[in-house]
Scaffold this motif. Structure first.
Motif, PDB file in Angstrom:
ATOM      1  N   TYR A  58       5.406 -39.475  20.441  1.00 13.62           N
ATOM      2  CA  TYR A  58       4.259 -38.906  21.143  1.00 13.62           C
ATOM      3  C   TYR A  58       4.768 -37.789  22.028  1.00 13.62           C
ATOM      4  N   ALA A  59       3.881 -36.841  22.311  1.00 17.15           N
ATOM      5  CA  ALA A  59       4.275 -35.711  23.166  1.00 17.15           C
ATOM      6  C   ALA A  59       3.019 -35.087  23.730  1.00 17.15           C
ATOM      7  N   GLY A  60       3.089 -34.668  24.993  1.00 19.37           N
ATOM      8  CA  GLY A  60       1.897 -34.119  25.628  1.00 19.37           C
ATOM      9  C   GLY A  60       2.177 -32.895  26.470  1.00 19.37           C
ATOM     10  N   ILE A  61       1.184 -32.025  26.499  1.00 24.34           N
ATOM     11  CA  ILE A  61       1.283 -30.782  27.273  1.00 24.34           C
ATOM     12  C   ILE A  61      -0.018 -30.603  28.049  1.00 24.34           C
ATOM     13  N   ALA A  62       0.079 -29.992  29.216  1.00 24.33           N
ATOM     14  CA  ALA A  62      -1.113 -29.730  30.022  1.00 24.33           C
ATOM     15  C   ALA A  62      -1.222 -28.242  30.310  1.00 24.33           C
ATOM     16  N   ARG A  63      -2.432 -27.750  30.287  1.00 15.77           N
ATOM     17  CA  ARG A  63      -2.693 -26.357  30.681  1.00 15.77           C
ATOM     18  C   ARG A  63      -2.872 -26.313  32.191  1.00 15.77           C
ATOM     19  N   LEU A  64      -2.232 -25.358  32.838  1.00 16.19           N
ATOM     20  CA  LEU A  64      -2.294 -25.245  34.299  1.00 16.19           C
ATOM     21  C   LEU A  64      -3.245 -24.113  34.686  1.00 16.19           C
ATOM     22  N   GLY A  65      -3.956 -24.301  35.778  1.00 14.71           N
ATOM     23  CA  GLY A  65      -4.806 -23.224  36.285  1.00 14.71           C
ATOM     24  C   GLY A  65      -6.132 -23.130  35.550  1.00 14.71           C
ATOM     25  N   ARG A  66      -7.006 -22.309  36.090  1.00 14.36           N
ATOM     26  CA  ARG A  66      -8.353 -22.204  35.535  1.00 14.36           C
ATOM     27  C   ARG A  66      -8.605 -20.899  34.812  1.00 14.36           C
ATOM     28  N   ARG A  67      -7.763 -19.916  35.081  1.00 14.10           N
ATOM     29  CA  ARG A  67      -7.999 -18.601  34.480  1.00 14.10           C
ATOM     30  C   ARG A  67      -6.798 -18.114  33.716  1.00 14.10           C
ATOM     31  N   GLU A  68      -7.059 -17.313  32.715  1.00 10.15           N
ATOM     32  CA  GLU A  68      -5.962 -16.702  31.967  1.00 10.15           C
ATOM     33  C   GLU A  68      -5.250 -15.678  32.845  1.00 10.15           C
ATOM     34  N   PRO A  69      -3.972 -15.408  32.650  1.00 12.39           N
ATOM     35  CA  PRO A  69      -3.124 -16.029  31.639  1.00 12.39           C
ATOM     36  C   PRO A  69      -2.698 -17.435  32.053  1.00 12.39           C
ATOM     37  N   ALA A 100       0.400 -23.943  23.355  1.00 13.20           N
ATOM     38  CA  ALA A 100       0.645 -23.020  24.477  1.00 13.20           C
ATOM     39  C   ALA A 100       0.555 -21.557  24.040  1.00 13.20           C
ATOM     40  N   GLY A 101       0.712 -21.295  22.750  1.00 13.24           N
ATOM     41  CA  GLY A 101       0.572 -19.924  22.253  1.00 13.24           C
ATOM     42  C   GLY A 101       1.437 -18.953  23.020  1.00 13.24           C
ATOM     43  N   ASN A 102       0.799 -17.980  23.657  1.00 13.56           N
ATOM     44  CA  ASN A 102       1.548 -16.962  24.395  1.00 13.56           C
ATOM     45  C   ASN A 102       1.717 -17.297  25.868  1.00 13.56           C
ATOM     46  N   GLY A 103       1.489 -18.545  26.229  1.00 16.87           N
ATOM     47  CA  GLY A 103       1.645 -18.922  27.635  1.00 16.87           C
ATOM     48  C   GLY A 103       3.070 -19.357  27.947  1.00 16.87           C
ATOM     49  N   THR A 104       3.472 -19.153  29.186  1.00 14.11           N
ATOM     50  CA  THR A 104       4.775 -19.649  29.640  1.00 14.11           C
ATOM     51  C   THR A 104       4.696 -21.176  29.770  1.00 14.11           C
ATOM     52  N   VAL A 105       5.763 -21.848  29.368  1.00 11.59           N
ATOM     53  CA  VAL A 105       5.778 -23.318  29.377  1.00 11.59           C
ATOM     54  C   VAL A 105       6.907 -23.806  30.284  1.00 11.59           C
ATOM     55  N   PHE A 106       6.603 -24.792  31.103  1.00 10.31           N
ATOM     56  CA  PHE A 106       7.590 -25.408  31.992  1.00 10.31           C
ATOM     57  C   PHE A 106       7.774 -26.882  31.626  1.00 10.31           C
ATOM     58  N   LEU A 107       8.903 -27.431  32.027  1.00  9.55           N
ATOM     59  CA  LEU A 107       9.108 -28.878  31.916  1.00  9.55           C
ATOM     60  C   LEU A 107      10.232 -29.294  32.854  1.00  9.55           C
ATOM     61  N   GLU A 108      10.311 -30.592  33.110  1.00 11.92           N
ATOM     62  CA  GLU A 108      11.429 -31.163  33.855  1.00 11.92           C
ATOM     63  C   GLU A 108      12.185 -32.106  32.946  1.00 11.92           C
ATOM     64  N   VAL A 109      13.505 -32.085  33.044  1.00 14.60           N
ATOM     65  CA  VAL A 109      14.325 -32.963  32.217  1.00 14.60           C
ATOM     66  C   VAL A 109      15.523 -33.413  33.031  1.00 14.60           C
ATOM     67  N   ARG A 110      15.904 -34.677  32.873  1.00  7.92           N
ATOM     68  CA  ARG A 110      17.086 -35.191  33.584  1.00  7.92           C
ATOM     69  C   ARG A 110      18.301 -34.353  33.225  1.00  7.92           C
ATOM     70  N   THR A 144      14.400 -27.912  36.056  1.00  9.23           N
ATOM     71  CA  THR A 144      13.152 -27.317  35.596  1.00  9.23           C
ATOM     72  C   THR A 144      13.544 -26.315  34.531  1.00  9.23           C
ATOM     73  N   MET A 145      12.900 -26.407  33.376  1.00  9.16           N
ATOM     74  CA  MET A 145      13.172 -25.449  32.303  1.00  9.16           C
ATOM     75  C   MET A 145      11.905 -24.642  32.036  1.00  9.16           C
ATOM     76  N   ARG A 146      12.123 -23.426  31.574  1.00  8.83           N
ATOM     77  CA  ARG A 146      11.022 -22.500  31.398  1.00  8.83           C
ATOM     78  C   ARG A 146      11.179 -21.774  30.066  1.00  8.83           C
ATOM     79  N   ARG A 147      10.072 -21.600  29.381  1.00 10.63           N
ATOM     80  CA  ARG A 147      10.097 -20.839  28.118  1.00 10.63           C
ATOM     81  C   ARG A 147       9.036 -19.750  28.205  1.00 10.63           C
ATOM     82  N   ASP A 148       9.490 -18.530  28.183  1.00  9.08           N
ATOM     83  CA  ASP A 148       8.563 -17.408  28.182  1.00  9.08           C
ATOM     84  C   ASP A 148       8.093 -17.155  26.761  1.00  9.08           C
ATOM     85  N   PRO A 149       6.944 -16.514  26.600  1.00  9.38           N
ATOM     86  CA  PRO A 149       6.436 -16.289  25.255  1.00  9.38           C
ATOM     87  C   PRO A 149       7.451 -15.544  24.407  1.00  9.38           C
ATOM     88  N   PRO A 150       7.606 -15.964  23.158  1.00 12.98           N
ATOM     89  CA  PRO A 150       8.611 -15.298  22.310  1.00 12.98           C
ATOM     90  C   PRO A 150       8.230 -13.844  22.037  1.00 12.98           C
TER      91      PRO A 150
END
Ligand SMILES: CC(C)(COP(=O)(O)OP(=O)(O)OC[C@H]1O[C@@H](n2cnc3c(N)ncnc32)[C@H](O)[C@@H]1OP(=O)(O)O)[C@@H](O)C(=O)NCCC(=O)NCCS
Length: 150
Positions: A58-69, A100-110, A144-150
């Motif tokens: 299983y895997a889950g992602i959440a969209r942050l904020g109310r407006r684009e981007p 996430a498409g063209n959105g920046t994605v964050f995550l936390e990992v040990r 904290t890891m971050r992935r900018d849109p490719p």
């Protein structure tokens, strides 16, 4: 072994909690009600992997904020230990990244979670920061890891 991919439902919550206890035992694993709340949240997407008649990932992602981007945050990803190393985690992660498409994605990992860090780096995540004692139960640090849109 054939694996089917679809979306998580509330009927999966108990099995998710079982896998969480197995995978994140010392780090406040989510109970079933946390999964049900996530699925109710409306701004989340949860992917599921099924094999041999049971949920194995299983895997889950959440969209942050109310407006684009929009930005996104990966909340969790886990694969049954008996099914790890067969491409399931990568497939679930790619499913989240497609959302996430063209959105920046964050995550936390040990910081000691080498398999997960290797997986994240392989799809373009970079270490963006260190959060000391992020995991309260164990006191472990997180990147904290971050992935900018490719
Ligand atoms: C991280 C996790 C989801 C990966 O799932 P998986 O199905 O085993 O992963 P895959 O088979 O798709 O492998 C994907 C990549 O992960 C990395 N990886 C997987 N296992 C690894 C290991 N033991 N050591 C190093 N890298 C590893 C590799 O980069 C691999 O790519 P490759 O097969 O092309 O080399 C799984 O190990 C897991 O559930 N871990 C426990 C829960 C967890 O830590 N979740 C992440 C929380 S932030």
């Amino acid at each position: 072994m054939s694996v089917d991919y679809d979306t998580l439902t509330k009927d999966d919550a108990a099995r998710c909690a079982e896998l969480e206890a197995l995978l994140f035992g010392g780090d406040d694993p989510w109970p079933a009600r946390a999964f049900r709340a996530e699925l109710d949240a409306g701004h989340t997407h949860y992917a599921a992997a099924r094999a041999d008649g049971k949920l194995v990932g299983y895997a889950g992602i959440a969209r942050l904020g109310r407006r684009e981007p929009f930005e996104y945050e990966i909340h969790t990803i886990g694969v049954d230990p008996e099914y790890q190393g067969r491409g399931i985690g990568r497939r679930l992660l790619n499913d989240l990244l497609a959302v996430a498409g063209n959105g920046t994605v964050f995550l936390e990992v040990r910081t000691d979670n080498e398999p997960a860090i290797t997986l994240y780096e392989s799809v373009g995540f970079v270490r963006a920061g260190l959060r000391k004692r992020y995991y309260r139960a164990s006191g472990a640090d997180a990147y904290t890891m971050r992935r900018d849109p490719p």
